[in-house]
Design a protein around this motif. Structure first.
Motif, PDB file in Angstrom:
ATOM      1  N   LEU A 162       0.825  -1.206   0.000  1.00  0.00           N
ATOM      2  CA  LEU A 162       0.000   0.000   0.000  1.00  0.00           C
ATOM      3  C   LEU A 162       0.864   1.264   0.000  1.00  0.00           C
ATOM      4  CD1 LEU A 162      -2.840   1.181   0.143  1.00  0.00           C
ATOM      5  CD2 LEU A 162      -2.703   1.053   2.643  1.00  0.00           C
ATOM      6  N   VAL A 163       1.920   1.274   0.824  1.00  0.00           N
ATOM      7  CA  VAL A 163       2.813   2.438   0.858  1.00  0.00           C
ATOM      8  C   VAL A 163       3.511   2.625  -0.480  1.00  0.00           C
ATOM      9  CG1 VAL A 163       4.916   3.347   1.923  1.00  0.00           C
ATOM     10  CG2 VAL A 163       3.135   2.334   3.355  1.00  0.00           C
ATOM     11  N   ASP A 164       3.957   1.520  -1.088  1.00  0.00           N
ATOM     12  CA  ASP A 164       4.614   1.616  -2.391  1.00  0.00           C
ATOM     13  C   ASP A 164       3.667   2.127  -3.456  1.00  0.00           C
ATOM     14  OD1 ASP A 164       7.128   0.853  -3.964  1.00  0.00           O
ATOM     15  OD2 ASP A 164       5.567  -0.207  -5.071  1.00  0.00           O
ATOM     16  N   LEU A 165       2.391   1.696  -3.397  1.00  0.00           N
ATOM     17  CA  LEU A 165       1.405   2.170  -4.369  1.00  0.00           C
ATOM     18  C   LEU A 165       1.170   3.670  -4.232  1.00  0.00           C
ATOM     19  CD1 LEU A 165      -0.733   1.541  -6.525  1.00  0.00           C
ATOM     20  CD2 LEU A 165      -2.354   1.063  -4.671  1.00  0.00           C
ATOM     21  N   LEU A 166       1.045   4.139  -2.997  1.00  0.00           N
ATOM     22  CA  LEU A 166       0.827   5.575  -2.780  1.00  0.00           C
ATOM     23  C   LEU A 166       2.031   6.391  -3.248  1.00  0.00           C
ATOM     24  CD1 LEU A 166      -0.857   5.469   0.759  1.00  0.00           C
ATOM     25  CD2 LEU A 166      -1.956   5.826  -1.464  1.00  0.00           C
ATOM     26  N   LEU A 167       3.237   5.897  -3.007  1.00  0.00           N
ATOM     27  CA  LEU A 167       4.439   6.626  -3.437  1.00  0.00           C
ATOM     28  C   LEU A 167       4.553   6.662  -4.956  1.00  0.00           C
ATOM     29  CD1 LEU A 167       7.071   5.395  -0.819  1.00  0.00           C
ATOM     30  CD2 LEU A 167       5.965   7.634  -0.937  1.00  0.00           C
ATOM     31  N   ARG A 168       4.180   5.574  -5.621  1.00  0.00           N
ATOM     32  CA  ARG A 168       4.215   5.569  -7.086  1.00  0.00           C
ATOM     33  C   ARG A 168       3.226   6.559  -7.673  1.00  0.00           C
ATOM     34  NH1 ARG A 168       3.598  -0.464  -9.085  1.00  0.00           N
ATOM     35  NH2 ARG A 168       2.343  -0.567  -7.180  1.00  0.00           N
ATOM     36  N   ARG A 169       2.040   6.649  -7.088  1.00  0.00           N
ATOM     37  CA  ARG A 169       1.057   7.618  -7.584  1.00  0.00           C
ATOM     38  C   ARG A 169       1.523   9.047  -7.337  1.00  0.00           C
ATOM     39  NH1 ARG A 169      -4.970   5.139  -6.019  1.00  0.00           N
ATOM     40  NH2 ARG A 169      -4.828   3.285  -7.385  1.00  0.00           N
TER      41      ARG A 169
END
Length: 383
Positions: A24-31
């Motif tokens: 989830l953290v990686d997804l938010l950082l990519r966005r």
């Protein structure tokens, strides 16, 4: 059945939650990175995912390992708790260091992309490098201290150490005087803008480039790929040459010792033609003039410019080589030479008068150079 489900729920739940939070953290950082291309921070923060997951899974296991229902875990609960606590402290320190390094690197990358002055970029690079090393050192010391304080015997030692902190501080300061001096010298270099990473310097007669700056030492890479390691206190206590200070552009000179008949005007025209074919010359300035004279030669100085120290060396070598070759091929008389001839001695009578041989010939029986047949005295042609 419960003895199997409880360990699976405790351990498996910790693993699942850790992977889910990390994803989830990686997804938010990519966005965030895709929406803000001008800021590299979000993309660089993705490198903090491994320490974050270690912190999460260690914290979950530290809080729930006693409910696992495993007999040997309960029997060794104190040791396991101690190990998990140490791992949690180390992982937290790892996460803090990684976040700090990421923020510093992102700030430097954004500044370097927006600044056109190479000198300012090198200055900021030197400062952020030393700041990052200071943060790592402080976090490491704090983490080690926190780990030691988790052991009950160390708490009593810590209390006694605090009682004598003043005396220990004085002793440590005297014992580590040189180390502390280098530490403060490193901070002075970083924020005083005395020398920066990438600067061209001359220290102790060695020409090179600043390759690395730490809190205690500085590395200079010489032109022949050697590394000279020096304490940073050297640069705050002794003079040195910084060729990149105020800009990397440089002016170089080439000296020629020539005969008085050298065609200086033709040399000047030839230098102008040669510089057009020398890629290292930046086109800012050039000149050629007679700067000194001796009874046998004249000194001719050629001045050229280049964008940095490497190019000025290349330009000087090219000018020296091509001008000497041109003089050798077209004006060989201009090259200095030494004129020699056999020595001529005066006739025999004058030689005798000069050396005083006639006054001693009667009393001492000493013959004159001509009578001895000395090879160094000229013969008179007498039989």
């Amino acid at each position: 059945m419960e003895s199997v489900l409880r360990p699976l729920i405790v351990i498996g739940g910790a693993v699942v939650i850790t992977l889910l939070v990390g994803w989830l953290v990686d997804l938010l950082l990519r966005r965030a990175d895709s929406r803000h291309h001008e800021t590299p921070l979000w993309g660089l923060l993705r490198r903090c995912r491994p320490p974050l997951q270690v912190v999460i899974i260690t914290a979950l296991l530290r809080g729930s390992y006693r409910q696992s229902g495993i007999a040997w875990v309960w029997d060794h609960r104190v040791g396991i708790g101690q190990v998990l606590t140490l791992v949690l402290i180390g992982a937290s320190a790892w996460l803090v260091v990684r976040v700090a390094a990421t923020v510093v690197e992102a700030s430097y990358s954004r500044y370097a992309a927006a600044t056109r002055d190479p000198a300012r970029v090198r200055r900021v690079r030197t400062q952020v490098t030393l700041i990052q090393r200071v943060v790592i050192a402080v976090v490491t010391v704090v983490a080690i201290a926190a780990m030691l304080l988790t052991f009950p015997p160390m708490r009593a030692v810590g209390t006694s150490m605090l009682a004598s902190a003043g005396l220990l501080g004085i002793v440590a300061g005297v014992a580590a005087q040189s180390t502390l001096g280098n530490l403060f010298a490193g901070l002075q270099i970083a924020f005083g803008d005395m020398v920066r990473i990438g600067d061209t310097v001359v220290v102790d007669g060695e020409w090179g480039t600043i390759d690395e700056i730490t809190l205690t030492f500085l590395s200079v890479r010489t032109w022949d790929e050697r590394r000279i390691t020096m304490p940073v206190s050297y640069f705050t206590s002794k003079p040195f040459e910084n060729w990149s200070r105020g800009g990397a552009q440089m002016t170089g000179t080439v000296y020629f010792q020539l005969d008085h008949s050298a065609p200086v005007a033709a040399m000047r025209e030839k230098l102008r033609d040669l510089l057009g074919d020398i890629a290292a010359w930046d086109g800012r300035d050039w000149s050629l003039a007679v700067t000194d004279t001796t009874p046998t030669t004249i000194e001719v100085r050629a001045v050229v410019t280049a964008k940095d120290a490497n190019d000025i060396w290349t330009a000087r070598c090219a000018v020296r080589e091509q001008l000497i070759g041109w003089l050798r091929d077209h004006h060989p008389y201009a090259l200095p030479r030494i004129a020699t001839s056999p020595a001529l001695l005066p006739p025999g009578e004058q030689w005798a008068e000069l050396t005083g041989s006639t006054s001693r010939a009667g009393g001492s029986g000493t013959e004159s150079p001509a009578g001895r047949g000395d090879s160094k005295a000229p013969r008179l042609g007498q039989g």
